[in-house]
Enzyme design. Structure first.
Site, PDB file in Angstrom:
ATOM      1  N   LYS A 128      86.391 -11.210  51.826  1.00  0.00           N
ATOM      2  CA  LYS A 128      85.045 -11.722  51.519  1.00  0.00           C
ATOM      3  C   LYS A 128      84.185 -10.622  50.897  1.00  0.00           C
ATOM      4  CE  LYS A 128      84.198 -13.880  55.899  1.00  0.00           C
ATOM      5  NZ  LYS A 128      83.160 -14.193  56.877  1.00  0.00           N
TER       6      LYS A 128
ATOM      7  N   LYS B  47      83.047  -8.193  52.476  1.00  0.00           N
ATOM      8  CA  LYS B  47      81.959  -8.018  53.438  1.00  0.00           C
ATOM      9  C   LYS B  47      82.314  -6.841  54.340  1.00  0.00           C
ATOM     10  CE  LYS B  47      78.731 -10.746  56.083  1.00  0.00           C
ATOM     11  NZ  LYS B  47      78.198 -12.086  56.293  1.00  0.00           N
TER      12      LYS B  47
HETATM   13  N1  C2G Z   1      72.962 -17.345  60.322  1.00  0.00           N
HETATM   14  C1  C2G Z   1      71.728 -17.948  60.621  1.00  0.00           C
HETATM   15  N2  C2G Z   1      70.591 -17.213  60.532  1.00  0.00           N
HETATM   16  C2  C2G Z   1      70.630 -15.897  60.172  1.00  0.00           C
HETATM   17  C3  C2G Z   1      71.874 -15.281  59.877  1.00  0.00           C
HETATM   18  C4  C2G Z   1      73.046 -16.031  59.961  1.00  0.00           C
HETATM   19  O1  C2G Z   1      71.677 -19.148  60.958  1.00  0.00           O
HETATM   20  N3  C2G Z   1      69.462 -15.198  60.092  1.00  0.00           N
HETATM   21  C5  C2G Z   1      74.170 -18.162  60.413  1.00  0.00           C
HETATM   22  C6  C2G Z   1      74.932 -18.274  59.103  1.00  0.00           C
HETATM   23  O2  C2G Z   1      74.391 -19.301  58.289  1.00  0.00           O
HETATM   24  C7  C2G Z   1      76.341 -18.609  59.593  1.00  0.00           C
HETATM   25  C8  C2G Z   1      76.419 -17.895  60.958  1.00  0.00           C
HETATM   26  O3  C2G Z   1      75.065 -17.573  61.337  1.00  0.00           O
HETATM   27  O4  C2G Z   1      76.467 -20.026  59.779  1.00  0.00           O
HETATM   28  C9  C2G Z   1      77.239 -16.621  60.901  1.00  0.00           C
HETATM   29  O5  C2G Z   1      76.676 -15.816  59.872  1.00  0.00           O
HETATM   30  P1  C2G Z   1      77.600 -14.632  59.294  1.00  0.00           P
HETATM   31  O6  C2G Z   1      78.125 -13.843  60.422  1.00  0.00           O
HETATM   32  O7  C2G Z   1      76.849 -13.969  58.183  1.00  0.00           O
HETATM   33  O8  C2G Z   1      78.828 -15.496  58.694  1.00  0.00           O
HETATM   34  P2  C2G Z   1      79.470 -15.353  57.239  1.00  0.00           P
HETATM   35  O9  C2G Z   1      79.836 -13.935  56.984  1.00  0.00           O
HETATM   36  O10 C2G Z   1      78.566 -16.069  56.320  1.00  0.00           O
HETATM   37  O11 C2G Z   1      80.889 -16.108  57.416  1.00  0.00           O
HETATM   38  O12 C2G Z   1      84.141 -19.432  56.688  1.00  0.00           O
HETATM   39  C10 C2G Z   1      82.758 -19.188  56.892  1.00  0.00           C
HETATM   40  C11 C2G Z   1      82.476 -17.716  56.951  1.00  0.00           C
HETATM   41  O13 C2G Z   1      83.295 -17.098  57.922  1.00  0.00           O
HETATM   42  C12 C2G Z   1      81.011 -17.482  57.272  1.00  0.00           C
END
Ligand code: C2G
Length: 153
Positions: free
Chosen positions: A45, A47
């Site tokens: 990703k 990331k």
């Molecule tokens: N999230 C949120 N509010 C934030 C930050 C994150 O609601 N201020 C939510 C994101 O929308 C996501 C979840 O928390 O639904 C996890 O966020 P991340 O850890 O950033 O996940 P991500 O790296 O986007 O991975 O297959 C899907 C991916 O694995 C998602």
């Protein structure tokens, strides 16, 4: 039959935005299953994470609102996970709105509002800025001490 909710995430530097989302997803059913991105998948990703997978999945699995946490290793496991866990709802935060609509033939798909003002990226930037300020203070103190020593010699 328990209503199972399914979601996925990296959950790096776990914060209130993650918790708000998981609790609100859990409230949609009886059990919440969470796929936590492995370090290898996060590399895919592009990331970079501060916290290793083992710690990130342990934190998520210990939450009262989480029934089961498991590794998310690729983009394509969601369909089989929905079958495996008999999930009736797949949910993500609104930054993913529309991105998982292809799962609609398998279960309901919901996108819940993100928590504004907090993100792992912003937390990392705050830590970096804090470290930068500390470094500046140390350099200024060293320069002051050097000036004192020079004035005494
Ligand atoms: N999230 C949120 N509010 C934030 C930050 C994150 O609601 N201020 C939510 C994101 O929308 C996501 C979840 O928390 O639904 C996890 O966020 P991340 O850890 O950033 O996940 P991500 O790296 O986007 O991975 O297959 C899907 C991916 O694995 C998602």
């Amino acid at each position: 039959m328990k209503r199972v909710i399914l979601t996925y995430g990296t959950f790096d530097m776990f914060h209130i935005g993650h918790l708000n989302l998981l609790k609100r997803l859990r409230a949609l059913g009886d059990e919440l299953y969470v796929g936590v991105s492995t370090d290898e998948f996060n590399a895919l990703k592009n990331k970079r994470t501060f916290i290793a997978f083992e710690s990130r999945i342990k934190i998520v699995s210990e939450l009262r609102c989480v029934t089961h946490a498991f590794p998310e290793e690729n983009w394509d496991q969601k369909e089989s996970d929905i079958q495996r866990f008999n999930a009736v709802i797949f949910g993500m935060g609104s930054d993913w709105a529309g991105k998982f609509d292809h799962l609609k033939p398998h279960c309901a798909v919901v996108y819940l509002d993100r928590t504004e003002g907090v993100s792992s990226t912003e937390l990392k930037q705050s830590v970096a800025a804090f470290q930068q300020n500390k470094l500046k203070e140390v350099i200024e103190a060293a320069e002051y001490l050097k000036m004192l020593v020079d004035s005494l010699s």
